[in-house]
Enzyme design. Structure first.
Site, PDB file in Angstrom:
ATOM      1  N   GLN A 226      -7.795  -5.730  11.266  1.00 29.43           N
ATOM      2  CA  GLN A 226      -9.141  -5.181  11.105  1.00 29.43           C
ATOM      3  C   GLN A 226     -10.174  -6.304  11.055  1.00 29.43           C
ATOM      4  OE1 GLN A 226     -11.088  -3.547   7.504  1.00 29.43           O
ATOM      5  NE2 GLN A 226     -11.036  -1.594   8.586  1.00 29.43           N
TER       6      GLN A 226
ATOM      7  N   CYS B  22     -17.268  -0.433   5.172  1.00 28.27           N
ATOM      8  CA  CYS B  22     -17.275  -1.124   3.870  1.00 28.27           C
ATOM      9  C   CYS B  22     -18.663  -1.060   3.213  1.00 28.27           C
ATOM     10  CB  CYS B  22     -16.844  -2.579   4.046  1.00 28.27           C
ATOM     11  SG  CYS B  22     -16.779  -3.452   2.479  1.00 28.27           S
TER      12      CYS B  22
ATOM     13  N   GLY C   9      -9.461   9.572   2.558  1.00 26.09           N
ATOM     14  CA  GLY C   9     -10.199   9.800   1.321  1.00 26.09           C
ATOM     15  C   GLY C   9      -9.439  10.651   0.329  1.00 26.09           C
ATOM     16  N   ASP C  10      -9.112  10.030  -0.830  1.00 24.30           N
ATOM     17  CA  ASP C  10      -8.548  10.752  -1.963  1.00 24.30           C
ATOM     18  C   ASP C  10      -7.227  11.446  -1.698  1.00 24.30           C
ATOM     19  OD1 ASP C  10     -10.497   9.867  -3.551  1.00 24.30           O
ATOM     20  OD2 ASP C  10     -11.524  11.793  -3.828  1.00 24.30           O
TER      21      ASP C  10
ATOM     22  N   PRO D 282      -6.375  -0.202   5.061  1.00 31.29           N
ATOM     23  CA  PRO D 282      -6.666  -1.593   4.688  1.00 31.29           C
ATOM     24  C   PRO D 282      -7.367  -1.629   3.340  1.00 31.29           C
ATOM     25  CG  PRO D 282      -8.181  -0.825   6.411  1.00 31.29           C
ATOM     26  CD  PRO D 282      -7.147   0.254   6.222  1.00 31.29           C
ATOM     27  N   MET D 283      -6.902  -2.480   2.442  1.00 32.49           N
ATOM     28  CA  MET D 283      -7.551  -2.634   1.130  1.00 32.49           C
ATOM     29  C   MET D 283      -7.550  -4.109   0.767  1.00 32.49           C
ATOM     30  SD  MET D 283      -6.105   0.703  -0.921  1.00 32.49           S
ATOM     31  CE  MET D 283      -6.629   0.193  -2.513  1.00 32.49           C
TER      32      MET D 283
ATOM     33  N   GLY E 297      -5.165   5.305   1.012  1.00 32.18           N
ATOM     34  CA  GLY E 297      -5.590   4.091   0.316  1.00 32.18           C
ATOM     35  C   GLY E 297      -5.072   4.035  -1.101  1.00 32.18           C
TER      36      GLY E 297
HETATM   37  C1  LIG Z   1      -9.932  -2.434  -3.456  1.00 26.10           C
HETATM   38  C2  LIG Z   1     -10.284  -1.816  -2.127  1.00 26.10           C
HETATM   39  C3  LIG Z   1     -10.362  -2.622  -1.002  1.00 26.10           C
HETATM   40  C4  LIG Z   1     -10.697  -2.070   0.247  1.00 26.10           C
HETATM   41  N1  LIG Z   1     -10.736  -2.881   1.352  1.00 26.10           N
HETATM   42  C5  LIG Z   1     -10.987  -2.337   2.576  1.00 26.10           C
HETATM   43  C6  LIG Z   1     -10.945  -3.126   3.758  1.00 26.10           C
HETATM   44  O1  LIG Z   1     -10.657  -4.333   3.734  1.00 26.10           O
HETATM   45  N2  LIG Z   1     -11.237  -2.493   4.935  1.00 26.10           N
HETATM   46  C7  LIG Z   1     -11.525  -1.164   5.013  1.00 26.10           C
HETATM   47  O2  LIG Z   1     -11.777  -0.637   6.093  1.00 26.10           O
HETATM   48  N3  LIG Z   1     -11.575  -0.407   3.908  1.00 26.10           N
HETATM   49  C8  LIG Z   1     -11.292  -0.956   2.711  1.00 26.10           C
HETATM   50  N4  LIG Z   1     -11.264  -0.146   1.607  1.00 26.10           N
HETATM   51  C9  LIG Z   1     -11.461   1.302   1.765  1.00 26.10           C
HETATM   52  C10 LIG Z   1     -10.116   2.024   1.969  1.00 26.10           C
HETATM   53  O3  LIG Z   1      -9.498   1.626   3.166  1.00 26.10           O
HETATM   54  C11 LIG Z   1     -10.337   3.554   2.017  1.00 26.10           C
HETATM   55  O4  LIG Z   1     -11.193   3.845   3.088  1.00 26.10           O
HETATM   56  C12 LIG Z   1     -10.947   4.102   0.742  1.00 26.10           C
HETATM   57  O5  LIG Z   1     -10.330   3.546  -0.410  1.00 26.10           O
HETATM   58  C13 LIG Z   1     -10.835   5.633   0.689  1.00 26.10           C
HETATM   59  O6  LIG Z   1      -9.501   6.046   0.794  1.00 26.10           O
HETATM   60  P1  LIG Z   1      -8.633   6.469  -0.513  1.00 26.10           P
HETATM   61  O7  LIG Z   1      -9.451   7.471  -1.266  1.00 26.10           O
HETATM   62  O8  LIG Z   1      -7.349   7.002   0.053  1.00 26.10           O
HETATM   63  O9  LIG Z   1      -8.466   5.216  -1.334  1.00 26.10           O
HETATM   64  C14 LIG Z   1     -10.966  -0.685   0.348  1.00 26.10           C
HETATM   65  C15 LIG Z   1     -10.880   0.117  -0.785  1.00 26.10           C
HETATM   66  C16 LIG Z   1     -10.553  -0.412  -2.013  1.00 26.10           C
HETATM   67  C17 LIG Z   1     -10.461   0.489  -3.213  1.00 26.10           C
END
Ligand SMILES: Cc1cc2nc3c(=O)[nH]c(=O)nc-3n(C[C@H](O)[C@H](O)[C@H](O)COP(=O)(O)O)c2cc1C
Length: 324
Positions: free
Chosen positions: A73, A103, A204-205, A19-20, A227
């Site tokens: 979520q 968050c 993560g990453d 979720p983002m 993400g």
């Molecule tokens: C712009 C943005 C919005 C996000 N919104 C949410 C969200 O609504 N809910 C959530 O659980 N995590 C949210 N995250 C966190 C991501 O789900 C994820 O846990 C985090 O980016 C790490 O994973 P990644 O390194 O693969 O990006 C958000 C991250 C970013 C960058």
């Protein structure tokens, strides 16, 4: 619920688009699904807003019938809000309810929601319990490793949330104070996965297929949440599934136009271009001339303009790949 009982294998043992907020809208979620994501999750939706029956919040629950399997979520601080919110979302066709306990954004923390819950585990568990009591959907939790390195969550967090009623736990291998940077602590995820009676989904990453597979394998997790590595690069899902991790010739162009068309069915002009430009710039990375395409992308105001830029970028990308 134990690891061999899998109510939602597409999530617990799959590759899910994380979720983002502001990114994983309906159109982008559908693109990820077409390119191999096994599961989708909505952006975080406020449990307090749903509890108040806010029309604006309820709008965030809208999705397209093609978006399945889809989890919803929720974020919040009060168990009562989760009780009412889970009641409300249960009949809407979601496959599971995910509780946001990760968050780090100030606005969310101020209300005691998101990663604040990691500093009050009894409250987090009460929220899981109450949510489970008010729905027959599977309930999952998404956490970080703790508030700070000095205040990590217990390694037995999987068992705690499982006893409260959760059937899977996603772990972003960072602390709240890390926000979104610094190295992911794979060892921290691994310790949680080792003790967890329910599946652990590592996060993560995952910026490449190799990084994603390493994250899953080195942490002993069963599933992955991808993400930022999928934003502008949804082909990562196909790559993890063993297919081509890069767009085929012509595919960058067609995927961009498909995503824009789907978005235009839901959002009127000119707002749709304001939103879409944020996606468009992400597609233009990692090839010769990408910076020029990003500069042009931020000025796009019509379908035709996007069509021309995406077509040219597709050719530039494949020409630069051939050069390598
Ligand atoms: C712009 C943005 C919005 C996000 N919104 C949410 C969200 O609504 N809910 C959530 O659980 N995590 C949210 N995250 C966190 C991501 O789900 C994820 O846990 C985090 O980016 C790490 O994973 P990644 O390194 O693969 O990006 C958000 C991250 C970013 C960058």
């Amino acid at each position: 619920m134990r690891k061999d009982q899998l109510p939602i294998p597409f999530y617990s043992h799959g590759i899910t688009m994380a979720p983002m907020a502001g990114v994983t809208d309906s159109a982008f979620r559908r693109i990820c699904l077409r390119l191999g994501a096994t599961c989708l999750v909505t952006e975080m939706v406020t449990a307090a807003g749903l509890s108040r029956k806010s029309v604006k919040t309820k709008k965030m629950l809208r999705y397209h019938p093609d978006e399945q399997p889809l989890g919803v979520q929720l974020f919040g601080a009060k168990p009562d809000d989760f009780a009412r919110a889970s009641d409300l979302v249960t009949p809407l066709g979601f496959k599971f309810i995910d509780i946001n306990a990760g968050c780090p954004v100030k606005r969310v923390l101020r209300s005691g929601s998101g990663s604040s819950l990691l500093g009050d585990i009894p409250r987090l568990l009460e929220i899981v319990r109450v949510t489970k009591e008010n729905t027959d959907l599977p309930v999952t939790v998404k956490i970080r490793l703790g508030l700070t390195r000095e205040e990590p969550v217990p390694d037995s967090i999987g068992e705690l949330v499982a006893d409260a009623g959760a059937c899977a736990i996603a772990v972003h291998g960072r602390f709240r104070t890390d926000f979104f940077s610094g190295d992911v602590d794979k060892e921290g995820i691994r310790r949680i996965a080792e003790l967890s009676p329910v599946p652990v989904i590592a996060n993560g990453d995952s910026t490449s297929v190799e990084a994603a597979l390493r994250l899953r394998d080195e942490t002993g997790s069963t599933g992955l949440l991808i993400g930022r590595g999928a934003w502008g690069n949804p082909w990562i899902f196909r790559g993890i599934a063993g297919g081509n991790p890069h767009p085929e010739p012509g595919e960058l162009h067609t995927v961009i136009m498909k995503q824009l068309s789907m978005m235009m069915e839901l959002i009127p002009e000119p707002q749709v271009f304001h939103i879409f430009r944020g996606h468009l710039v992400q597609y233009f990375r990692g090839f010769h001339g990408a910076a020029d395409f990003r500069r042009r992308a931020v000025g796009t105001e019509s379908y035709k303009e996007v069509d021309i830029i995406a077509g040219e970028a597709d050719i530039a990308m494949h020409t630069s790949l051939e050069d390598v």
